[in-house]
Design a protein around this motif. Structure first.
Motif, PDB file in Angstrom:
ATOM      1  N   ALA A   4      -0.125   5.873  80.938  1.00 54.12           N
ATOM      2  CA  ALA A   4      -1.000   4.743  80.606  1.00 54.12           C
ATOM      3  C   ALA A   4      -0.571   4.054  79.316  1.00 54.12           C
ATOM      4  CB  ALA A   4      -2.447   5.221  80.493  1.00 54.12           C
ATOM      5  N   LEU A   5       0.167   4.768  78.460  1.00 55.16           N
ATOM      6  CA  LEU A   5       0.657   4.154  77.223  1.00 55.16           C
ATOM      7  C   LEU A   5       1.557   2.960  77.497  1.00 55.16           C
ATOM      8  CD1 LEU A   5       1.427   7.256  74.992  1.00 55.16           C
ATOM      9  CD2 LEU A   5      -0.095   5.372  74.411  1.00 55.16           C
ATOM     10  N   LEU A   6       2.148   2.909  78.689  1.00 55.48           N
ATOM     11  CA  LEU A   6       2.995   1.769  79.046  1.00 55.48           C
ATOM     12  C   LEU A   6       2.184   0.482  79.144  1.00 55.48           C
ATOM     13  CD1 LEU A   6       5.266   3.376  81.813  1.00 55.48           C
ATOM     14  CD2 LEU A   6       5.748   3.118  79.378  1.00 55.48           C
ATOM     15  N   GLU A   7       0.863   0.607  79.331  1.00 55.13           N
ATOM     16  CA  GLU A   7       0.003  -0.570  79.450  1.00 55.13           C
ATOM     17  C   GLU A   7      -0.286  -1.199  78.083  1.00 55.13           C
ATOM     18  OE1 GLU A   7      -3.637   0.603  81.286  1.00 55.13           O
ATOM     19  OE2 GLU A   7      -2.657   1.782  82.851  1.00 55.13           O
ATOM     20  N   LEU A   8      -0.171  -0.401  77.027  1.00 54.59           N
ATOM     21  CA  LEU A   8      -0.561  -0.890  75.697  1.00 54.59           C
ATOM     22  C   LEU A   8       0.329  -2.021  75.215  1.00 54.59           C
ATOM     23  CD1 LEU A   8      -1.520   2.098  73.371  1.00 54.59           C
ATOM     24  CD2 LEU A   8      -2.997   0.285  74.214  1.00 54.59           C
ATOM     25  N   ARG A   9      -0.299  -3.019  74.585  1.00 52.01           N
ATOM     26  CA  ARG A   9       0.471  -4.074  73.943  1.00 52.01           C
ATOM     27  C   ARG A   9       1.313  -3.477  72.825  1.00 52.01           C
ATOM     28  NH1 ARG A   9      -4.514  -6.893  73.268  1.00 52.01           N
ATOM     29  NH2 ARG A   9      -4.105  -6.734  71.035  1.00 52.01           N
ATOM     30  N   ARG A  30      10.021   3.149  80.769  1.00 52.35           N
ATOM     31  CA  ARG A  30       9.802   1.742  81.106  1.00 52.35           C
ATOM     32  C   ARG A  30      11.039   1.132  81.773  1.00 52.35           C
ATOM     33  NH1 ARG A  30       7.819   0.557  76.658  1.00 52.35           N
ATOM     34  NH2 ARG A  30       5.599   0.391  77.147  1.00 52.35           N
ATOM     35  N   ARG A  31      12.214   1.623  81.397  1.00 52.23           N
ATOM     36  CA  ARG A  31      13.458   1.067  81.942  1.00 52.23           C
ATOM     37  C   ARG A  31      13.812   1.636  83.318  1.00 52.23           C
ATOM     38  NH1 ARG A  31      15.139   1.441  76.390  1.00 52.23           N
ATOM     39  NH2 ARG A  31      15.944   3.538  76.753  1.00 52.23           N
ATOM     40  N   ILE A  32      13.395   2.866  83.599  1.00 51.40           N
ATOM     41  CA  ILE A  32      13.799   3.540  84.838  1.00 51.40           C
ATOM     42  C   ILE A  32      13.046   2.964  86.038  1.00 51.40           C
ATOM     43  CG2 ILE A  32      13.837   5.744  86.056  1.00 51.40           C
ATOM     44  CD1 ILE A  32      14.144   7.128  83.367  1.00 51.40           C
ATOM     45  N   THR A  33      13.789   2.637  87.088  1.00 50.53           N
ATOM     46  CA  THR A  33      13.175   2.122  88.325  1.00 50.53           C
ATOM     47  C   THR A  33      13.329   3.100  89.480  1.00 50.53           C
ATOM     48  OG1 THR A  33      15.236   0.957  88.835  1.00 50.53           O
ATOM     49  CG2 THR A  33      13.527  -0.281  87.666  1.00 50.53           C
ATOM     50  N   ASP A  34      14.316   3.994  89.399  1.00 45.36           N
ATOM     51  CA  ASP A  34      14.533   4.985  90.446  1.00 45.36           C
ATOM     52  C   ASP A  34      13.341   5.941  90.519  1.00 45.36           C
ATOM     53  OD1 ASP A  34      16.276   6.654  92.326  1.00 45.36           O
ATOM     54  OD2 ASP A  34      15.898   8.091  90.706  1.00 45.36           O
ATOM     55  N   ARG A  44      10.941  12.493  86.937  1.00 50.24           N
ATOM     56  CA  ARG A  44      11.414  13.480  85.956  1.00 50.24           C
ATOM     57  C   ARG A  44      11.110  13.027  84.523  1.00 50.24           C
ATOM     58  NH1 ARG A  44      16.017  13.674  89.409  1.00 50.24           N
ATOM     59  NH2 ARG A  44      17.150  12.333  87.945  1.00 50.24           N
ATOM     60  N   GLN A  45      11.313  11.722  84.264  1.00 48.65           N
ATOM     61  CA  GLN A  45      11.048  11.206  82.916  1.00 48.65           C
ATOM     62  C   GLN A  45       9.562  11.281  82.586  1.00 48.65           C
ATOM     63  OE1 GLN A  45      13.204  10.593  80.725  1.00 48.65           O
ATOM     64  NE2 GLN A  45      12.087   9.539  79.109  1.00 48.65           N
ATOM     65  N   LEU A  46       8.733  11.051  83.587  1.00 45.32           N
ATOM     66  CA  LEU A  46       7.288  11.119  83.376  1.00 45.32           C
ATOM     67  C   LEU A  46       6.867  12.553  83.052  1.00 45.32           C
ATOM     68  CD1 LEU A  46       4.617   9.621  83.323  1.00 45.32           C
ATOM     69  CD2 LEU A  46       4.452   9.914  85.795  1.00 45.32           C
ATOM     70  N   GLN A  47       7.507  13.510  83.680  1.00 43.68           N
ATOM     71  CA  GLN A  47       7.230  14.913  83.364  1.00 43.68           C
ATOM     72  C   GLN A  47       7.619  15.221  81.920  1.00 43.68           C
ATOM     73  OE1 GLN A  47       9.396  17.026  86.425  1.00 43.68           O
ATOM     74  NE2 GLN A  47       7.582  17.207  87.729  1.00 43.68           N
ATOM     75  N   PHE A  48       8.725  14.643  81.476  1.00 44.91           N
ATOM     76  CA  PHE A  48       9.164  14.842  80.099  1.00 44.91           C
ATOM     77  C   PHE A  48       8.164  14.216  79.129  1.00 44.91           C
ATOM     78  CE2 PHE A  48      11.949  13.385  76.484  1.00 44.91           C
ATOM     79  CZ  PHE A  48      12.088  14.642  75.911  1.00 44.91           C
TER      80      PHE A  48
END
Length: 212
Positions: free
Chosen positions: A54-59, A80-84, A90-94
């Protein structure tokens, strides 16, 4: 040149480095032994991972004010950069792993920042609705102008009176049975009201007198 020894401890003859996966696992198990069930641990872990996403939503300005650890900020930027799909998972788990290392106070600040941002659109809708109600009242009720000026004395009264008169003329149908028309004055009234409502709220939020 000798390497600086890692901080850690030994468990059953095995060295466990602080911050490692095994360290986190052992600490989680230790908490579980104190009364936290594995189900509760899993639920808390998933909640923190979702909070991290959810932090990706923050301005950007709100995110900067949180002063997150560099490692977490970098992990979010990478997420934010990863689209795969698999790479993102995996990045979200990290990110979730890093979120579990945060102090409770920081987690509370993150939740507060998200709540404040999400409340913004709802507040804006309420403000627009109030401006629309005032515009309708000004066009339909002669006494509404006095009520508005009493509440918002900083309004340019001459300009508002002129706009209201013009809007009333514009909306008069040319032929019986036609729907009312709305011209430029009708739109300008709305903008004027909205501006005053915004300014009034900003002034209310400023400290006054002994509160400054």
């Amino acid at each position: 040149m000798s390497r600086k020894p890692k901080k850690g401890y030994f468990v059953r003859g095995q060295f466990v480095a602080e911050g490692s996966e095994l360290d986190l696992q052992l600490k989680a198990e230790s908490k579980g032994a104190e009364g936290t069930s594995r189900t509760d641990q899993k639920r808390e872990s998933e909640a923190l991972q979702a909070l991290g996403e959810a932090l990706l939503e923050l301005r950007a300005d709100r995110l900067e004010r949180l002063a997150l650890p560099d490692k977490l900020a970098e992990a979010l930027a990478e997420l934010r950069r990863i689209t795969d799909f698999e790479g993102r998972r995996r990045q979200l788990q990290f990110v979730g792993k890093l979120m579990r290392r945060l102090e409770d106070e920081t987690v509370a600040q993150i939740r507060q920042a998200l709540d404040e941002q999400r409340a913004g659109p709802a507040h804006e809708v309420a403000l627009l609705h109030e401006a629309e109600q005032w515009r309708t009242a000004l066009l339909d009720d002669e006494a509404a102008l006095g009520r508005w000026l009493e509440r918002f004395p900083a309004t340019d009264a001459q300009q508002l009176r002129a706009l209201v008169r013009q809007a009333r003329k514009d909306r008069a149908p040319e032929k019986p049975g036609q729907a009312p028309r709305h011209g430029r004055a009708y739109r300008e009234i709305f903008q004027l009201l909205r501006t005053q409502l915004n300014q009034h709220e900003d002034e209310d939020e400023q400290p006054h007198g002994d509160d400054a």
